[in-house]
Design a protein around this motif. Structure first.
Motif, PDB file in Angstrom:
ATOM      1  N   VAL A 134       0.863  -1.178  -0.033  1.00 24.75           N
ATOM      2  CA  VAL A 134      -0.081   0.050   0.052  1.00 24.75           C
ATOM      3  C   VAL A 134       0.993   1.145   0.084  1.00 24.75           C
ATOM      4  CG1 VAL A 134      -1.986  -1.213   1.090  1.00 24.75           C
ATOM      5  CG2 VAL A 134      -0.304  -0.054   2.522  1.00 24.75           C
ATOM      6  N   ARG A 154      -5.356   3.513   3.722  1.00 20.56           N
ATOM      7  CA  ARG A 154      -4.258   2.524   3.318  1.00 20.56           C
ATOM      8  C   ARG A 154      -3.851   1.624   4.381  1.00 20.56           C
ATOM      9  NH1 ARG A 154      -0.176   5.514  -0.867  1.00 20.56           N
ATOM     10  NH2 ARG A 154      -1.666   6.305  -2.248  1.00 20.56           N
ATOM     11  N   ALA A 158      -4.498  -2.431   4.460  1.00 19.67           N
ATOM     12  CA  ALA A 158      -3.347  -3.343   4.791  1.00 19.67           C
ATOM     13  C   ALA A 158      -3.740  -4.215   5.896  1.00 19.67           C
ATOM     14  CB  ALA A 158      -1.893  -2.462   4.961  1.00 19.67           C
ATOM     15  N   LEU A 192      -4.835  -3.162  -7.121  1.00 20.31           N
ATOM     16  CA  LEU A 192      -4.393  -3.823  -6.091  1.00 20.31           C
ATOM     17  C   LEU A 192      -5.165  -5.150  -6.222  1.00 20.31           C
ATOM     18  CD1 LEU A 192      -2.586  -4.259  -3.465  1.00 20.31           C
ATOM     19  CD2 LEU A 192      -4.643  -3.032  -2.222  1.00 20.31           C
TER      20      LEU A 192
END
Length: 379
Positions: A134, A154, A158, A192
């Motif tokens: 991230v 983030r 994570a 992602l």
């Protein structure tokens, strides 16, 4: 609820997540009403709907924070309805991020790993992996109050991914971000998800967000799924008047079928006169129908479609006057008051820097659109 058929190859394997006739009540209120849905492995799926439609309740049942009153939730074929939240291969990222203010970035990410009893060496390696994933390198020792909103998000992402869940649930994850940061984060989240191959289910009331990030969208209303489709299918071929009006802007013309001819209908509308619509699947019995026309499909000109335009004579032509103009940078919206009494919304891209092609309030215009631009909806 309707679901559009996708590519046969996509339907070949068994779905990762199967929701079968799930119902959830709070007293006399039905939050989720006998809802069924399949979600594929590696899919980015969005639940979209107005406040109170049941989408967050459904997400909380997937996470294990609520228990269905009836129905089954299967993950990889196993019924997880009675499995405790921390024992499921499922993780959830909350709308407010729920970060621990007294813990550093690294310790927030490691929290779930420590509770799972992973060895210290593996926790350290997993945290480093998530920090790099991230892009928070150099911020590992910071507390949440020293991070921006985007950085806090983030960290929460994570932490949710650190235990490598089969299914990641996201509850309005970008609601607190400003528009520019939200747009950037949406693209990062998509990249992602593709890289990890993890199945994501996002809950949002932001239509643009759902259309941007999701492979498929389930539109919810009053605890039920109204339609499940790809973003393009949902926008271009809504299954009902409610979906058409909820997703994006739309012109809705109500009328009755006057005639049928080779896959086309002539519809006598109350305020726009006779309109021709393409109807490959013609209504069988209904005579009272609605025509949905997206604003960007409606073209404006001084005299109507050019003679050299293919099938110009088949276009729907409606005369009117510009009643309102809204300039939004990349496009301009025009509200047209037709001579026949109805009002149409048209949106046109601003393809030149100067307003040489713009129309002003009071200008006479011809609004025209093709029969293929009309979506026929039975009432």
């Amino acid at each position: 609820m309707t679901e559009d058929a996708g590519d046969p190859a996509d339907r070949a394997g068994a779905p990762l997540l199967q929701i079968e006739s799930v119902e959830k009540r709070f007293g006399g209120f039905v939050a989720v009403d006998r809802l069924s849905l399949d979600i594929k492995a590696g899919e980015f799926f969005a639940l979209l709907g107005p406040s109170g439609c049941g989408k967050t309740t459904l997400l909380r049942m997937l996470a294990g924070f609520e228990t269905p009153d009836s129905g089954r939730i299967l993950l990889d074929g196993e019924d997880i309805a009675a499995v405790l939240p921390h024992q499921r291969p499922v993780n959830m990222m909350f709308q407010n991020y729920a970060l621990f203010p007294h813990l550093s970035v690294a310790d927030n990410i490691a929290f779930g790993l420590k509770r799972a009893g992973l060895p210290r060496k593996e926790i350290k390696a997993r945290v480093a992996e998530m920090v790099a994933l991230v892009r928070l390198e150099g911020l590992e020792k910071r507390k949440p109050d020293r991070l921006s909103g985007g950085q806090q998000q983030r960290v929460a992402l994570a932490r949710a991914l650190a235990r490598r869940p089969r299914l990641l649930l996201l509850d309005e994850p970008m609601a607190a971000l400003d528009k520019k940061l939200r747009e950037t984060t949406q693209l990062e989240l998509m990249a992602l998800q593709k890289r990890l191959g993890t199945t994501f289910v996002i809950v949002t009331h932001d239509q643009e967000e759902a259309m941007t990030v999701a492979d498929r969208i389930g539109v919810m209303q009053s605890g039920r799924l109204e339609q499940v489709a790809t973003p393009r299918q949902l926008y271009e071929t809504p299954a009902s008047r409610w979906v058409a009006e909820f997703v994006g802007d739309v012109n809705m013309l109500d009328g009755t079928i006057a005639s049928r001819d080779h896959g086309r209908l002539t519809v006598a509308t109350g305020g726009a006169g006779a309109v021709t619509a393409a109807a490959p699947r013609q209504p069988t019995e209904a005579t009272a129908i609605s025509l949905a026309i997206r604003p960007e499909k409606i073209k404006l000109s001084r005299r109507g479609p050019a003679a050299d335009l293919g099938h110009a004579d088949a276009m729907n032509r409606l005369d009117g006057e510009v009643a309102e103009v809204g300039y939004y940078g990349g496009l301009t919206s025009y509200r047209i008051r037709l001579d026949t009494g109805a009002t149409l919304l048209a949106k046109m891209a601003n393809t030149t820097r100067l307003d040489v092609d713009a129309y002003r309030t009071g200008d006479h215009v011809v609004a025209w659109f093709a029969p293929d631009d009309c979506v026929v909806l039975e009432k």
